[in-house]
Scaffold this active site. Sequence first.
Site, mmCIF file in Angstrom:
data_model
loop_
_atom_site.group_PDB
_atom_site.id
_atom_site.type_symbol
_atom_site.label_atom_id
_atom_site.label_comp_id
_atom_site.label_asym_id
_atom_site.label_seq_id
_atom_site.Cartn_x
_atom_site.Cartn_y
_atom_site.Cartn_z
ATOM 1 N N GLY A 169 -0.677 0.862 0.306
ATOM 2 C CA GLY A 169 -0.688 2.167 -0.325
ATOM 3 C C GLY A 169 0.403 2.366 -1.353
ATOM 4 C CE LYS A 171 5.647 -3.100 0.280
ATOM 5 N NZ LYS A 171 5.681 -2.107 1.374
ATOM 6 C CG ASP A 222 2.995 3.878 8.334
ATOM 7 O OD1 ASP A 222 2.049 4.264 9.059
ATOM 8 O OD2 ASP A 222 2.822 3.280 7.258
#
Length: 657
Positions: A352, A370, A467
């Site tokens: 996401g 990332k 998360d």
Amino acid sequence: MAKVCSKLLFLSAICIFIAQAFAQPNFLYHFCLDNGNYTSNSTYKANLNQLLSSLSSNTEIDYGFYNSSYGQNPDKVYAIGLCRGDVKPDVCRSCLNNATNLLPLLCPNQKEAIGGYDYCTLRYTFRDIFGIMEDSPALYMWNNNNVSANVDQFNQDLRTLLDSQRVQAAKGGSLRKFAAGNATAPNNQTLYSLVQCSPDLSEQDCSGCLAGAMGDIPKCCDGKQGGRVIRPSCNFRYEVSLFYDPTGISVLSPPLVPPVSPSPPSTNSPAAKGKKSNKSLIAIVIVVPIVAFVVLIISICIYLRIRKPREQPESDEAVDEITSAEALQFNFGTVRVATDDFSDANKLGQGGFGAVYKGKLSNGQIIAVKRLSRDSRQGDQEFKNEVLLVANLQHRNLVRLLGFCLERTERLLIYEFVPNTSLDRFIFDPIKSVFLNWEKRYKIIEGIARGLLYLHEDSRLRIIHRDLKTSNILLDSEMNPKIADFGLARLFALDQSEENTNRIVGTYGYMAPEYAMHGQFSAKSDTFSFGVLVLEIISGKKNSCFQHGENIDLLSYAWKNWREGKALNLVDSNLKAGSTTEIMRCIRIGLLCVQENVADRPSMASVVLMLNSYSVTLPIPLQPAFFMHSNIESDTSSQWEYDPKRTDSDQSKGSLV
């Protein structure tokens, strides 16, 4: 001539070090860890040589613990040298000098290695290991002689002795965490033992490391008159004869046994049983001709050798922990080259918050990059602060952030590369899940629990992950779990218990009910997510799209079968060969973690204790929070976000981020 001579001298040095390894009767072990390599002319090799040459040179340090680092990222090297608590300073330094010479030869080109003698151990690596408890790789050794009678009483006396020493060692200061002593064993035997931790560990980490090591006694030494378990951060040994020097521990603790020195029985690893009586003779045969050869070489070549003075290691300021984000910054061009300009061939996945790419730095180190989405509203300073926060989280069950890159609209996070991708790629795959037997799954559950405990209680920062899910658990080459993706993590004050938010972001199926409905989150919210993970790992099924003949989620199914005494219906068919008792215990722990009432859920400290001690009686779980929303199709890889202040009609349009 000079070049030939130089090569001969290098060869002769290797011969000396190998001869020393044979000549040392107490040489024990070495591990060459496959976590990256360096080349002979690299900066990392130069930094390693400099660090090892100066590791034990400070003669003012007489308590047997040396920890230092040298160089700059990404070629920085960290090393720890630790001597046994009863060893005299001169013997300690001599042992470490031998280890610093020998270990790089035994582990050529490996960036991370561990080796040890009876008197000392040495570790070096490219990652920060200071103050971090690590329990693998582990070495088991045992005495060949069995306990003659009253084995149960012997084991009970041993456990009592080791437990008392574990408490004493854990309470030690930053100079020494060591304890030694004796107790009376059956048949009027005297049982001697010692325990030790790396002094940079916290009291809790030292105690936990030793407790885990002692829990391995049944694997290696059950019914034996002596044994030892050696882990990177701690070790213990016991024998029915005195094997340590009681006068050597009188400086920091009073002697616990009379100063007698009978010969200790041999303690052997599986690869070293027997034939030790011939070792001295072998050493003489090998060492004498080698030494003569070396003397001859040195006599011929010494006038060609010009000894350069060694450079002094960097100042203490250079080896302190990171104090600014700039120390972690990578050049964008370097990362672009490492990832082949972010080619699709190097793309590991898409989340996401951006894509993840595999890369290789010029020194051979493999990294994961990332590349964050460009529509992020976070400012440059806020981004740097977040990087600095995550970089200071150092634990073997957390993915390590190596650095970042911030250039124009580009925001990159550079992590250690974890080769076995994420847990969801294994646990929910009908083919790959076969390779996850119960032993590996239990190891994963334990590792996740330890990582969360570190975030909640053991680090200097208190972090709520928010998360936790299978796709955010990465698996290294040995299937050790590493918690990843701190994009939603929140920093708590040390005395803070909970917080409210109007922006609820997370993954449906893992969110605690108080967070999903009211925006309240705490450490117990992570505990809830952990409980879902445990049940998924045991069942091999996703919570959010679990079906078993009816439209029912995993928590409901687990609770229904638990109440009916059919909890084994939950277990993945691949685990039928696993320990039923252990599996049932983990199902119960999972149900305790997903209880609807926040106060009823255990802390992660309690969970770790439940997983590691069968003497702890588990409470009876109460009804969990159910997620029976059949009209919502959820994917565990997506993020679910909604604002509780919106109307019900607006909430049904919850956006994905």
